[in-house]
Scaffold this motif. Structure first.
Motif, mmCIF file in Angstrom:
data_model
loop_
_atom_site.group_PDB
_atom_site.id
_atom_site.type_symbol
_atom_site.label_atom_id
_atom_site.label_comp_id
_atom_site.label_asym_id
_atom_site.label_seq_id
_atom_site.Cartn_x
_atom_site.Cartn_y
_atom_site.Cartn_z
ATOM 1 N N LEU A 95 -28.473 -19.291 -15.492
ATOM 2 C CA LEU A 95 -27.059 -19.084 -15.185
ATOM 3 C C LEU A 95 -26.188 -20.160 -15.821
ATOM 4 O O LEU A 95 -25.072 -19.884 -16.270
ATOM 5 C CB LEU A 95 -26.836 -19.047 -13.672
ATOM 6 C CG LEU A 95 -27.510 -17.905 -12.908
ATOM 7 C CD1 LEU A 95 -27.051 -17.901 -11.444
ATOM 8 C CD2 LEU A 95 -27.242 -16.542 -13.523
ATOM 9 N N LEU A 128 -23.245 -19.630 -18.315
ATOM 10 C CA LEU A 128 -21.918 -20.191 -18.037
ATOM 11 C C LEU A 128 -21.415 -20.998 -19.238
ATOM 12 O O LEU A 128 -20.235 -20.901 -19.610
ATOM 13 C CB LEU A 128 -22.000 -21.062 -16.769
ATOM 14 C CG LEU A 128 -20.710 -21.723 -16.281
ATOM 15 C CD1 LEU A 128 -19.590 -20.710 -16.058
ATOM 16 C CD2 LEU A 128 -20.984 -22.500 -14.973
ATOM 17 N N HIS A 139 -16.324 -13.678 -15.698
ATOM 18 C CA HIS A 139 -17.749 -14.022 -15.736
ATOM 19 C C HIS A 139 -17.953 -15.482 -15.314
ATOM 20 O O HIS A 139 -18.911 -15.803 -14.606
ATOM 21 C CB HIS A 139 -18.324 -13.775 -17.137
ATOM 22 C CG HIS A 139 -18.205 -12.354 -17.602
ATOM 23 N ND1 HIS A 139 -18.391 -11.970 -18.901
ATOM 24 C CD2 HIS A 139 -17.908 -11.212 -16.918
ATOM 25 C CE1 HIS A 139 -18.217 -10.660 -19.014
ATOM 26 N NE2 HIS A 139 -17.917 -10.182 -17.826
ATOM 27 N N LEU A 169 -20.322 -16.586 -12.236
ATOM 28 C CA LEU A 169 -21.451 -17.502 -12.435
ATOM 29 C C LEU A 169 -21.276 -18.772 -11.609
ATOM 30 O O LEU A 169 -22.229 -19.273 -11.012
ATOM 31 C CB LEU A 169 -21.595 -17.837 -13.929
ATOM 32 C CG LEU A 169 -22.033 -16.646 -14.796
ATOM 33 C CD1 LEU A 169 -21.800 -16.935 -16.281
ATOM 34 C CD2 LEU A 169 -23.508 -16.300 -14.550
ATOM 35 N N ALA A 228 -23.420 -25.581 -10.558
ATOM 36 C CA ALA A 228 -22.702 -25.155 -11.764
ATOM 37 C C ALA A 228 -22.298 -26.360 -12.615
ATOM 38 O O ALA A 228 -21.860 -27.375 -12.087
ATOM 39 C CB ALA A 228 -21.455 -24.357 -11.378
ATOM 40 N N TYR A 271 -28.244 -13.152 -22.476
ATOM 41 C CA TYR A 271 -28.363 -12.527 -21.149
ATOM 42 C C TYR A 271 -29.635 -11.680 -21.076
ATOM 43 O O TYR A 271 -30.343 -11.675 -20.073
ATOM 44 C CB TYR A 271 -27.145 -11.644 -20.854
ATOM 45 C CG TYR A 271 -25.970 -12.399 -20.267
ATOM 46 C CD1 TYR A 271 -25.953 -12.743 -18.912
ATOM 47 C CD2 TYR A 271 -24.893 -12.784 -21.046
ATOM 48 C CE1 TYR A 271 -24.885 -13.441 -18.360
ATOM 49 C CE2 TYR A 271 -23.813 -13.486 -20.504
ATOM 50 C CZ TYR A 271 -23.826 -13.808 -19.174
ATOM 51 O OH TYR A 271 -22.763 -14.504 -18.618
ATOM 52 N N ALA A 308 -25.845 -10.349 -13.363
ATOM 53 C CA ALA A 308 -26.047 -10.722 -14.771
ATOM 54 C C ALA A 308 -26.100 -9.478 -15.652
ATOM 55 O O ALA A 308 -25.535 -9.461 -16.750
ATOM 56 C CB ALA A 308 -27.332 -11.536 -14.912
#
Lengths: 252, 320
Positions: free
Chosen positions: B68, B72, B110, B114, B122, B169, B186
């Motif tokens: 992820l 990102l 997106h 995410l 993150a 992805y 996703a």
């Protein structure tokens, strides 16, 4: 399903208005959580549109998902084969974009369908008989509109079925196909109406809070709206003859 | 307890409550309730479980965090690219601005999705200054330095970014299988990226032929400038195969590039064998071009990072 609880009479613009559409509340609250009586009978109302008896069960597990994909690819392949027999396609100039597009889509979808048949081998469902009587193959708008429906449906179907795939290699394969379907869908949509390669009917569009918002600040998600197999099947069955209608209720 | 009043109240302060909650069918499956009768005694546990799912902090496994965060990072790369293009004067023609606003906004969405999935894990927003869209790793003098003043070049770089994203992805999806909701999110981003790629390619054909985009077919003799909306073979190395960095890596093989029918491997986009099935012999009329077009290929994380690192300042840890 038993009763859906009554909702407060609210609407957009009132003080009590939910900030999301009422539909999304219903989606959740219609869950059968009938608070009054606390009844939750067998929640099996999703298959109402499927002809009782005579449907072809795609099966369960990875076989079910692969057969589900096989059914949809068969439908798409049959559609484009029929397009190529129709007056709209036959009238397209050699070397034109639209001729190239329909030539490509026809062979891509046939390759997909044949691929699943080969992988499934003896577990493959039978060849399905389509019913395209609602599509006018001599009419550009009708053909493009149907192509858009099939491609968008395919994308939403693969995205929704991903969670049911158990073998990583099959998930990878599904990913390889769905992005091609999305490329198809986007171009068909652009042919119908330029700059509609994504639209609010298929994507939860994102809107920034204001013109100077930092990335990620706004409403919406920019995500495709995936569809669960039972909902996809209800749409696909409209294009399949009796005896060829499918059921995906064992994909879970 | 008035469950629906509660949800309705929460909705006023958190409009995203429905995004946080599972769909109803999954709620019942999650709690093993499918097909059972819900009794009053079960309700408190159900409700607390629902809210734990909606707001509870759960620890994601490191594989998911890595996938992820790479996604990102790519979304930031794309977001600032499109945002910079929209801010550049006389770059994007008026007729095409709506499309690039949609694409930029989708990327922003997106990023939001995410970040929410990753929570505290993150990566921070790297900011516009981290990126060097010239492909010069911070020098600003790479081969694409003129991208914000040259629409054809701008579109070529855009195509390379978005196709890298689609492949990334796809390559990451199998590592998300332990969390079905994150996997589905996703996948729902992945297909939107593919729609973007299709459109950018369509626009490029129009620019190459100086004609309305939706009248121009792909040119198999010049896939670099006039590609189909889908990837044909390796697109002859993409928009800029002869520069350093080259766009050929975007359509080339990853690691590992070969494997058996049920292995995970990352061949070049020209691949025509899937799950051990030779597509060329399996379908009458299939060609190397059509068989490769029918399946997009994935890339592994390391190869994706190698491509993307050309577009960030060498001092940044992004894509390292």
């Amino acid at each position: 399903m038993s009763s859906i609880p009554s909702l407060p009479p609210v609407g957009p613009g009132t003080a009590d208005a939910p900030l999301l559409p009422r539909r999304s509340f219903l989606r959740y609250s219609g869950a059968g959580l009938a608070v009054g009586g606390l009844l939750l009978a067998g929640c099996d109302d999703d298959n109402d549109d499927i002809t009782p008896g005579g449907t072809i069960d795609v099966g369960s597990g990875d076989t079910g998902v692969l057969n589900y994909a096989y059914a949809l690819e068969q439908l798409e392949a049959a559609f484009y084969a029929k397009v190529k027999e129709g007056a709209y396609y036959k009238g397209l100039a050699g070397g034109s974009l639209e001729k190239q597009v329909f030539d490509d889509l026809a062979i891509h979808e046939q390759i997909h369908a044949d691929f699943f048949k080969k992988v499934l081998d003896t577990k493959a469902i039978k060849a399905l008989e389509p019913d395209f009587s609602t599509i006018k193959f001599d009419d550009r708008n009708s053909v493009l509109g149907a192509a858009k429906s099939f491609e968008d449906l395919g994308v939403a179907a693969y995205n929704g079925a991903g969670r049911y795939i158990q073998t990583p290699a099959y998930l990878l394969i599904a990913g390889k196909i769905v992005s091609v379907e999305a490329r198809h869908a986007a171009l068909i949509r652009d042919l119908i109406n330029y700059n509609t390669f994504v639209g609010s009917d298929v994507v939860d569009l994102f809107t920034p809070t204001n013109a100077t918002s930092a990335p990620g600040v706004g409403s919406g998600t920019g995500k495709e709206k995936s569809m669960m197999p039972t909902d996809v099947v209800n749409m696909a069955n409209k294009f399949l003859k009796d005896g060829s209608k499918i059921s995906a209720s064992n994909i879970k | 307890m008035d469950f629906f009043k509660l949800i309705s109240d929460i909705e006023r302060v958190d409009p995203e409550i429905y995004d946080r909650l599972d769909s109803r069918r999954r709620v019942f499956r999650h709690f093993g309730l499918a097909g059972k009768t819900l009794t009053a005694a079960m309700l408190p546990n159900l409700v607390s479980g629902v809210f734990q799912r909606a707001y509870g902090q759960t620890t994601l496994n490191p594989d998911i965090v890595a996938v992820l965060n790479l996604a990102l990072s790519l979304e930031y790369l794309e977001y600032y690219y499109y945002d910079s293009g929209l801010k550049a004067t006389n770059l994007i023609p008026a007729a095409d601005r709506p499309a690039f606003e949609i694409i930029r906004n989708d990327e922003s969405g997106h990023i939001k999705v995410l970040r929410e999935a990753l929570g505290a894990a993150a990566i921070p927003d790297p900011g516009r200054a981290t990126f060097d869209y010239s492909g010069g790793k911070g020098s600003g003098t790479g081969p694409f330095a003129a991208a914000f003043g040259n629409y054809a070049l701008y579109l070529g770089v855009a195509q390379s970014f978005v196709d890298t994203g689609v492949r990334a992805y796809k390559g990451g999806a199998t590592k998300l299988m332990s969390n079905k909701d994150i996997l589905e999110a996703a996948l729902n981003i992945h297909s939107v990226e593919a729609r973007h790629s299709s459109h950018v390619r369509t626009v490029r054909r129009g620019v190459a032929a100086n004609a309305a985009a939706i009248t121009v077919p792909g040119n198999l003799a010049d896939l670099n400038k006039q590609p189909k909306s889908w990837i044909s073979g390796t697109d002859n190395g993409g928009p800029s195969p002869s520069t350093t960095p080259s766009t050929a890596a975007v359509y080339g093989p990853g690691v590992p590039a070969t494997g058996g029918p049920t292995d995970l491997f990352f061949p070049a986009d020209s691949n025509t064998t899937q799950a051990g099935v030779d597509l060329l012999t399996n379908t009458a009329g299939a060609t190397a071009a059509s068989a490769s077009e029918a399946f997009d290929e994935a890339l592994d994380a390391a190869t994706v990072k190698t491509i993307a690192r050309n577009f960030v300042d060498a001092k940044s840890t992004l894509f390292v």
